[in-house]
Design an enzyme around this catalytic site. Sequence first.
Site, PDB file in Angstrom:
ATOM      1  N   GLY A   1      13.419  -1.697  -4.109  1.00 51.61           N
ATOM      2  CA  GLY A   1      13.558  -0.538  -4.995  1.00 51.61           C
ATOM      3  C   GLY A   1      12.591   0.580  -4.653  1.00 51.61           C
ATOM      4  O   GLY A   1      12.072   0.641  -3.535  1.00 51.61           O
ATOM      5  N   ALA A   2      12.364   1.478  -5.647  1.00 52.40           N
ATOM      6  CA  ALA A   2      11.580   2.710  -5.413  1.00 52.40           C
ATOM      7  C   ALA A   2      12.150   3.419  -4.189  1.00 52.40           C
ATOM      8  O   ALA A   2      11.432   3.760  -3.244  1.00 52.40           O
ATOM      9  CB  ALA A   2      10.090   2.398  -5.254  1.00 52.40           C
ATOM     10  N   LEU A   3      13.447   3.608  -4.223  1.00 55.26           N
ATOM     11  CA  LEU A   3      14.169   4.037  -3.024  1.00 55.26           C
ATOM     12  C   LEU A   3      13.803   5.459  -2.614  1.00 55.26           C
ATOM     13  O   LEU A   3      13.690   6.357  -3.444  1.00 55.26           O
ATOM     14  CB  LEU A   3      15.682   3.957  -3.277  1.00 55.26           C
ATOM     15  CG  LEU A   3      16.206   2.568  -3.657  1.00 55.26           C
ATOM     16  CD1 LEU A   3      17.732   2.595  -3.758  1.00 55.26           C
ATOM     17  CD2 LEU A   3      15.760   1.497  -2.663  1.00 55.26           C
ATOM     18  N   HIS A   4      13.650   5.636  -1.309  1.00 53.83           N
ATOM     19  CA  HIS A   4      13.419   6.963  -0.738  1.00 53.83           C
ATOM     20  C   HIS A   4      14.428   7.153   0.385  1.00 53.83           C
ATOM     21  O   HIS A   4      15.268   6.275   0.653  1.00 53.83           O
ATOM     22  CB  HIS A   4      11.970   7.101  -0.271  1.00 53.83           C
ATOM     23  CG  HIS A   4      11.501   5.988   0.623  1.00 53.83           C
ATOM     24  ND1 HIS A   4      12.057   5.736   1.853  1.00 53.83           N
ATOM     25  CD2 HIS A   4      10.558   5.026   0.436  1.00 53.83           C
ATOM     26  CE1 HIS A   4      11.461   4.711   2.412  1.00 53.83           C
ATOM     27  NE2 HIS A   4      10.547   4.241   1.561  1.00 53.83           N
TER      28      HIS A   4
ATOM     29  N   GLU B   1      12.838  -0.110  10.711  1.00 56.55           N
ATOM     30  CA  GLU B   1      11.888  -0.409  11.792  1.00 56.55           C
ATOM     31  C   GLU B   1      10.449  -0.103  11.386  1.00 56.55           C
ATOM     32  O   GLU B   1       9.517  -0.459  12.097  1.00 56.55           O
ATOM     33  CB  GLU B   1      12.252   0.394  13.046  1.00 56.55           C
ATOM     34  CG  GLU B   1      13.503  -0.123  13.716  1.00 56.55           C
ATOM     35  CD  GLU B   1      13.833   0.623  14.991  1.00 56.55           C
ATOM     36  OE1 GLU B   1      13.181   1.638  15.290  1.00 56.55           O
ATOM     37  OE2 GLU B   1      14.771   0.176  15.676  1.00 56.55           O
TER      38      GLU B   1
ATOM     39  N   ASP C   1       8.870  -1.504   9.153  1.00 54.45           N
ATOM     40  CA  ASP C   1       8.292  -2.858   9.066  1.00 54.45           C
ATOM     41  C   ASP C   1       8.735  -3.621  10.315  1.00 54.45           C
ATOM     42  O   ASP C   1       9.555  -4.542  10.246  1.00 54.45           O
ATOM     43  CB  ASP C   1       8.765  -3.541   7.787  1.00 54.45           C
ATOM     44  CG  ASP C   1       8.219  -2.842   6.558  1.00 54.45           C
ATOM     45  OD1 ASP C   1       7.008  -2.876   6.349  1.00 54.45           O
ATOM     46  OD2 ASP C   1       9.016  -2.228   5.820  1.00 54.45           O
TER      47      ASP C   1
ATOM     48  N   HIS D   1      15.253   4.268   2.779  1.00 53.83           N
ATOM     49  CA  HIS D   1      16.208   3.251   2.313  1.00 53.83           C
ATOM     50  C   HIS D   1      17.637   3.804   2.370  1.00 53.83           C
ATOM     51  O   HIS D   1      18.573   3.106   2.756  1.00 53.83           O
ATOM     52  CB  HIS D   1      15.938   2.870   0.853  1.00 53.83           C
ATOM     53  CG  HIS D   1      14.604   2.248   0.611  1.00 53.83           C
ATOM     54  ND1 HIS D   1      13.593   2.902  -0.045  1.00 53.83           N
ATOM     55  CD2 HIS D   1      14.112   1.023   0.926  1.00 53.83           C
ATOM     56  CE1 HIS D   1      12.539   2.108  -0.136  1.00 53.83           C
ATOM     57  NE2 HIS D   1      12.813   0.970   0.445  1.00 53.83           N
TER      58      HIS D   1
HETATM   59  O1  PAF Z   1      11.119  -4.459   3.322  1.00 53.82           O
HETATM   60  C1  PAF Z   1      11.222  -4.770   2.123  1.00 53.82           C
HETATM   61  O2  PAF Z   1      11.423  -3.931   1.248  1.00 53.82           O
HETATM   62  C2  PAF Z   1      11.099  -6.226   1.711  1.00 53.82           C
HETATM   63  O3  PAF Z   1      10.161  -6.890   2.483  1.00 53.82           O
HETATM   64  C3  PAF Z   1      12.461  -6.969   1.734  1.00 53.82           C
HETATM   65  C4  PAF Z   1      13.016  -7.055   3.138  1.00 53.82           C
HETATM   66  C5  PAF Z   1      13.435  -6.281   0.817  1.00 53.82           C
HETATM   67  C6  PAF Z   1      12.258  -8.408   1.240  1.00 53.82           C
HETATM   68  O4  PAF Z   1      11.771  -8.431  -0.067  1.00 53.82           O
END
Ligand code: PAF
Length: 276
Positions: free
Chosen positions: A31-34, A148, A150, A37
Amino acid sequence: MKIVRTVAHLREVIRAWRASGETVALIPTMGALHEGHLSLVRLGRERCRRTVATLFVNPKQFNQPSDLAAYPRTEESDAEKLTAIDCDLLFAPDAAEMYPPSFATNVSVRGIGEELEGAARPGHFDGVATVVSKLLLQALPDVAIFGEKDWQQLQVIKRFAADLNIPVAIEGAPTVRDADGLALSSRNVRLTPADRSKAPLLHAVLQRVAVAVRAGADPAEAVNGARRELAAGGFEPIDYIEVRDGETLGPPGPGPRRVLAAAWLGQVRLIDNIPG
Ligand code: PAF
């Protein structure tokens, strides 16, 4: 956009799509989408007929209770953003749905999951691997898309999905950045204005290391210079800045390399990476 909260309901919707021959992309989020996402959801729409976003702030991947408590929770505006870009379904389970009291399983990825983020945040990747395994098996999409930004998380997910024969294609999507280079992150909203102005240095320093290493500089020397520059720019502590093999995250070899860093500005931990 429909919102479902149970695995049974999620599977019922996906089963109906499958019966009509439709393909499914999964975009796991906390969540807390930007915009980062949303770019994953848009890529999902290019790949498949249906897109499913998930929203679950996974307690198992937070190694600091204060970080979990401070994590922004904005389901209503997240749902609005997803609706605006025609995401088909949001799966937003509660903790009891994901981890009932009898829950006793842990997915742990040795080696690649123990380096860098794994060392700085013990247990973090076990939490990620456990929840993402569940999400993949709950939805069984054709493709699952991860940012990417992460990078190490993406490699960990690719590893366990292959090791466990989970029949889902794992795809990475490019990091979305602000105009000054700062990688978008749900944690950026917690930066003070002064720290926000310092934050782009992280990406700038990664770029300098990548350029130096590509020009033949010794990675250890390039990284030491970068560490000094980050410290002078107000980053404290610096958890790591490293040049690694892009796939195994071990020492750099002949294959593609990645430059990765994690460092703190005040109470906020920033991570970033670029090709090396
Ligand atoms: O990258 C994230 O937001 C989280 O690590 C994920 C992949 C949704 C798992 O909780």
